[in-house]
Design an enzyme around this catalytic site. Structure first.
Site, PDB file in Angstrom:
ATOM      1  N   GLU A  59      63.615  17.185  57.945  1.00 48.49           N
ATOM      2  CA  GLU A  59      62.234  16.690  57.832  1.00 48.49           C
ATOM      3  C   GLU A  59      61.657  16.375  59.222  1.00 48.49           C
ATOM      4  O   GLU A  59      60.498  16.653  59.508  1.00 48.49           O
ATOM      5  CB  GLU A  59      62.231  15.429  56.951  1.00 48.49           C
ATOM      6  CG  GLU A  59      60.848  14.902  56.623  1.00 48.49           C
ATOM      7  CD  GLU A  59      60.893  13.676  55.709  1.00 48.49           C
ATOM      8  OE1 GLU A  59      62.011  13.186  55.410  1.00 48.49           O
ATOM      9  OE2 GLU A  59      59.813  13.216  55.297  1.00 48.49           O
ATOM     10  N   ARG A  82      63.406   5.403  57.818  1.00 54.08           N
ATOM     11  CA  ARG A  82      62.252   5.307  56.906  1.00 54.08           C
ATOM     12  C   ARG A  82      61.363   4.123  57.294  1.00 54.08           C
ATOM     13  O   ARG A  82      61.778   3.244  58.045  1.00 54.08           O
ATOM     14  CB  ARG A  82      62.759   5.098  55.467  1.00 54.08           C
ATOM     15  CG  ARG A  82      63.563   6.253  54.900  1.00 54.08           C
ATOM     16  CD  ARG A  82      62.717   7.433  54.511  1.00 54.08           C
ATOM     17  NE  ARG A  82      61.625   7.076  53.629  1.00 54.08           N
ATOM     18  CZ  ARG A  82      60.655   7.939  53.262  1.00 54.08           C
ATOM     19  NH1 ARG A  82      60.674   9.181  53.680  1.00 54.08           N
ATOM     20  NH2 ARG A  82      59.675   7.552  52.472  1.00 54.08           N
ATOM     21  N   ASP A  89      52.523   8.394  58.088  1.00 57.46           N
ATOM     22  CA  ASP A  89      52.553   7.149  57.322  1.00 57.46           C
ATOM     23  C   ASP A  89      52.743   5.860  58.122  1.00 57.46           C
ATOM     24  O   ASP A  89      51.973   4.931  57.993  1.00 57.46           O
ATOM     25  CB  ASP A  89      53.668   7.220  56.270  1.00 57.46           C
ATOM     26  CG  ASP A  89      53.569   8.471  55.398  1.00 57.46           C
ATOM     27  OD1 ASP A  89      52.788   9.377  55.729  1.00 57.46           O
ATOM     28  OD2 ASP A  89      54.286   8.543  54.390  1.00 57.46           O
TER      29      ASP A  89
HETATM   30  C1  GLC Z   1      55.708  11.836  54.091  1.00 54.14           C
HETATM   31  C2  GLC Z   1      55.014  12.308  55.350  1.00 54.14           C
HETATM   32  C3  GLC Z   1      53.791  13.130  54.981  1.00 54.14           C
HETATM   33  C4  GLC Z   1      54.206  14.271  54.064  1.00 54.14           C
HETATM   34  C5  GLC Z   1      55.025  13.782  52.871  1.00 54.14           C
HETATM   35  C6  GLC Z   1      55.650  14.920  52.081  1.00 54.14           C
HETATM   36  O1  GLC Z   1      54.922  10.973  53.351  1.00 54.14           O
HETATM   37  O2  GLC Z   1      54.661  11.227  56.167  1.00 54.14           O
HETATM   38  O3  GLC Z   1      53.141  13.613  56.117  1.00 54.14           O
HETATM   39  O4  GLC Z   1      53.084  14.949  53.633  1.00 54.14           O
HETATM   40  O5  GLC Z   1      56.068  12.949  53.300  1.00 54.14           O
HETATM   41  O6  GLC Z   1      56.386  15.757  52.920  1.00 54.14           O
END
Ligand code: GLC
Length: 426
Positions: free
Chosen positions: A388, A194, A161
């Site tokens: 994560e 974030r 992202d």
């Molecule tokens: C965030 C990450 C993406 C992932 C999502 C759900 O948006 O950047 O890669 O698919 O979270 O885990």
């Protein structure tokens, strides 16, 4: 110790299982995400092959009539996430977002088929036409000039992202004021881990633009102020084309269409090679320039067959990165001015990237480096649990907790190094 962690990984997957699909984590991401489903299926396959196929079948319930596959399927309501289905307003059933994500699905299906034989073939037969429709959509509607490479229209489509690679192209995108309750992510995770508000406002502008355009693929492609040939997305799509052609053959279907995309894409990928930097970079279609930012996505073409001198050069760069991080593989080179150790895709280590790079390294005959990616990942989980993402210098766990793709890949990797389902080692 490893055994306890394996049991914990199983518990994470089971806790995030919503019956036929798995949420990435409770709270922060309460729906089904596209590329997460691919990685999660690799983990389910260790426990229950049928459950792995179910994950993908449930995902494809969200496919549109034109083959498009949304990046989120909102199977159930959950007020804890923004932007939810009412913001997207795609008018589909089941409700879904209106942008996509890297199609890391055909390689997973092929991997599952190789592990489960005849039974797997029968399940794959149901998924094949849906995969083909998705690949057709991408090659047709995201490559209107027929270059062989496809464009993404939103940073979220890359799966990475807030990668620094999107900073420059995002400057062209106006900021959309956010309602005060919009940043629900920072209620779950500290703000410094974030994306920033200025990015979020631009993400939301693009969503509102696509909504105004009725999610028409042609209009969105032409009107989007963010149009980028992401090297990560394209490497994954071409890898998936190769897997799709292989699947076609196993199923007695005609492999020529996916094989054609694959061959054309492989030569087109040359346009993304940056000789001086020694890795691949994404291309900003609005300016016609390659984006001068080095990220882990620049190594993902290792998933594809490449000329030997190219692989050697890429590996020299890879080793330079290895020398800078305690834990592999950082999303950005630690000495880069745009590196931020804790901020999401601007530095941290992500399990799926380690997995993909390890497959690429195995494909090209670098078992030692592939083993290092696996060991570092296992060590991160050992130290910090199923997070994560992780700090590449200290190993601190970051972002969401009890994270599905981390748990799934831990399960898949606890058994040893895996080989990619295509290429010489398949
Ligand atoms: C965030 C990450 C993406 C992932 C999502 C759900 O948006 O950047 O890669 O698919 O979270 O885990």
């Amino acid at each position: 110790m490893l055994r306890d962690r394996v049991q914990e990984a199983v518990d994470v997957l089971r806790a995030n299982d919503r019956g036929g699909y798995t949420v990435p984590t409770q709270g922060l991401y309460p729906f089904q995400w596209l590329w997460d489903s691919g990685f999660v299926a690799l983990g389910w396959a260790v426990l229950e092959e049928k459950r792995a196929f179910d994950e993908l079948e449930t995902l494809f319930r969200g496919q549109w009539e034109n083959g498009f596959l949304p990046h989120i399927v909102f199977h159930r309501d959950d007020p804890g996430y923004f932007p939810g289905p009412e913001v997207w307003g795609t008018g589909r059933e089941p409700r879904s977002s209106g942008i996509t994500q890297p199609p890391f699905l055909a390689p997973v299906v092929l991997h599952l088929v190789r592990a489960s034989g005849e039974k797997g073939l029968a399940w794959a037969r149901k998924l094949y036409p849906r995969l083909l429709a998705l690949h057709r959509f991408l090659h047709l509607h995201r490559d209107s000039e027929g270059t062989g490479l496809v464009a993404v229209l939103h940073p979220w489509e890359t799966g990475m992202d807030n990668s620094p690679a999107w900073d420059l192209p995002l400057k062209r995108v106006p900021r959309h004021p956010l309602p005060s309750e919009a940043r629900r992510d920072t209620k779950h995770v500290p703000p410094e881990e974030r994306p920033q508000l200025k990015d979020y406002e631009r993400y939301l502008y693009l969503v509102s633009l696509f909504r105004r355009l009725g999610y028409d693929p042609g209009f969105c492609y032409r009107e989007s102020p963010f149009r980028v040939v992401d090297v990560g997305f394209n490497a994954l799509l071409l890898f998936a084309d190769e897997a799709l052609a292989e699947l076609a053959q196993l199923l007695g279907e005609n492999p020529s269409e996916p094989r054609g995309w694959w061959q054309k894409g492989l030569s087109a990928l040359e346009a993304l090679w940056e000789e001086e930097a020694g890795l691949y970079r994404s291309l900003d279609l609005c300016s016609g320039r390659r984006i001068p930012r080095d990220t882990s996505a620049g190594f993902l073409p290792l998933l594809l067959p490449l000329p030997r001198p190219r692989v050697e050069r890429l590996m020299a760069t890879f080793r330079a990165w290895m020398g800078e991080a305690r834990y592999l593989f950082p999303s950005v080179l630690p000495s880069a001015p745009y590196f931020e150790a804790k901020r999401y895709w601007r530095g941290p280590v992500w399990a799926p990237v380690n997995w993909l790079l390890a497959w690429g390294l195995v494909r090209h005959g670098f078992p030692k480096e592939a083993a290092r990616l696996r060991e570092d990942f296992l060590a991160l989980v050992e130290r910090s649990g199923f997070r994560e993402y992780y700090h590449p210098l200290t190993g601190e766990g970051l972002g969401g907790q009890g994270f599905s793709w981390t748990a799934a890949l831990y399960l898949a990797w606890a058994r040893g190094q895996s080989s990619p389902p295509v290429g010489p080692s398949a």
